[in-house]
Design a protein around this motif. Structure first.
Motif, PDB file in Angstrom:
ATOM      1  N   GLY A   1      54.062  24.792  27.289  1.00 25.73           N
ATOM      2  CA  GLY A   1      54.563  23.668  27.924  1.00 25.73           C
ATOM      3  C   GLY A   1      54.725  23.449  29.177  1.00 25.73           C
ATOM      4  N   TYR A   2      54.006  24.560  29.993  1.00 25.31           N
ATOM      5  CA  TYR A   2      53.988  24.715  31.672  1.00 25.31           C
ATOM      6  C   TYR A   2      52.811  23.853  32.034  1.00 25.31           C
ATOM      7  N   LEU A   3      53.081  22.917  32.601  1.00 23.82           N
ATOM      8  CA  LEU A   3      52.378  21.810  33.324  1.00 23.82           C
ATOM      9  C   LEU A   3      51.965  22.288  34.624  1.00 23.82           C
TER      10      LEU A   3
ATOM     11  N   GLU B   1      48.535  12.553  26.893  1.00 20.15           N
ATOM     12  CA  GLU B   1      47.857  13.294  26.212  1.00 20.15           C
ATOM     13  C   GLU B   1      48.088  14.866  26.259  1.00 20.15           C
ATOM     14  N   LEU B   2      48.414  15.132  27.634  1.00 17.69           N
ATOM     15  CA  LEU B   2      49.038  16.574  27.728  1.00 17.69           C
ATOM     16  C   LEU B   2      50.420  16.692  26.921  1.00 17.69           C
ATOM     17  N   GLU B   3      51.289  15.718  26.814  1.00 16.70           N
ATOM     18  CA  GLU B   3      52.468  15.967  26.092  1.00 16.70           C
ATOM     19  C   GLU B   3      51.993  16.112  24.622  1.00 16.70           C
TER      20      GLU B   3
ATOM     21  N   SER C   1      59.656  22.399  25.583  1.00 15.09           N
ATOM     22  CA  SER C   1      60.047  21.653  26.557  1.00 15.09           C
ATOM     23  C   SER C   1      58.779  21.544  27.221  1.00 15.09           C
ATOM     24  N   ILE C   2      58.622  20.477  28.251  1.00 16.20           N
ATOM     25  CA  ILE C   2      57.463  20.604  29.365  1.00 16.20           C
ATOM     26  C   ILE C   2      58.215  20.950  30.644  1.00 16.20           C
TER      27      ILE C   2
ATOM     28  N   LYS D   1      61.238  18.376  30.764  1.00 14.99           N
ATOM     29  CA  LYS D   1      61.603  17.548  29.478  1.00 14.99           C
ATOM     30  C   LYS D   1      61.573  18.272  28.244  1.00 14.99           C
ATOM     31  N   LYS D   2      62.862  18.356  27.617  1.00 22.76           N
ATOM     32  CA  LYS D   2      62.899  18.774  26.217  1.00 22.76           C
ATOM     33  C   LYS D   2      62.281  17.946  25.343  1.00 22.76           C
ATOM     34  N   LEU D   3      61.410  18.551  24.393  1.00 19.50           N
ATOM     35  CA  LEU D   3      60.569  17.731  23.505  1.00 19.50           C
ATOM     36  C   LEU D   3      61.238  17.724  22.271  1.00 19.50           C
ATOM     37  N   VAL D   4      61.237  16.426  21.727  1.00 21.96           N
ATOM     38  CA  VAL D   4      61.911  16.254  20.142  1.00 21.96           C
ATOM     39  C   VAL D   4      60.612  16.894  19.272  1.00 21.96           C
ATOM     40  N   MET D   5      61.003  17.809  18.327  1.00 27.64           N
ATOM     41  CA  MET D   5      60.055  18.285  17.409  1.00 27.64           C
ATOM     42  C   MET D   5      59.998  17.160  16.177  1.00 27.64           C
TER      43      MET D   5
END
Length: 158
Positions: free
Chosen positions: A78-80, A101-103, A113-114, A153-157
């Protein structure tokens, strides 16, 4: 305007570095001094290192009528890392297209997270994409301080 997203291909590497330098000089100059920009740009790029960075991550290129207009890459964790859009294409949806698209990739990879180290200039864009500033960071390069911000940004699985 039709923008195509394609995976990184080494044939675009000179255009990627040119876009990187041009964006820094033309877009980031409102937030950084010329001395800071001079430390940021790549006057003598290590193309092999660039290639290694872009192939060891998920890298997307935005192409309009055969011309590179933006690019971004993200790791499976998740490292942009790199995210640049041509000065001529700012505020035209190119950044949002690449970011979305990266997300999606990060979600597929089950990243929690990202996170990114955003320039002063990029903070408003990443805020719109749902990232939040965690801390200000000072990056010393040859006596110049290139301030950036760790954003997450926390990602919702799903």
């Amino acid at each position: 305007m039709v923008i195509c997203l394609v995976r990184y291909n080494r044939k675009y590497l000179p255009a990627i570095v040119t876009l990187f330098n041009s964006t820094i000089q033309r877009v980031n100059r409102k937030d950084y001094s010329q001395a800071e920009l001079n430390e940021w740009i790549q006057s003598n790029p290590d193309f092999d290192l660039w290639h290694e960075t872009l192939t060891s991550s998920y890298c997307l290129l935005a192409i309009k009528e055969g011309t590179l207009v933006g690019f971004g890459n993200i790791t499976s964790e998740g490292y942009l890392d790199l995210f640049y859009v041509s000065h001529a294409m700012i505020h035209q949806g190119v950044g949002r297209l690449i970011y979305n698209e990266l997300e999606k990739y990060a979600v597929l990879e089950k990243a929690e997270s990202i996170y990114t180290d955003a320039s002063i200039t990029a903070v408003p864009f990443f805020t719109k994409m749902g990232l939040e500033v965690v801390r200000k960071q000072d990056n010393q390069r040859n006596g110049e301080n290139l301030v950036n911000y760790r954003m997450v940004k926390k990602l919702v699985m799903r």
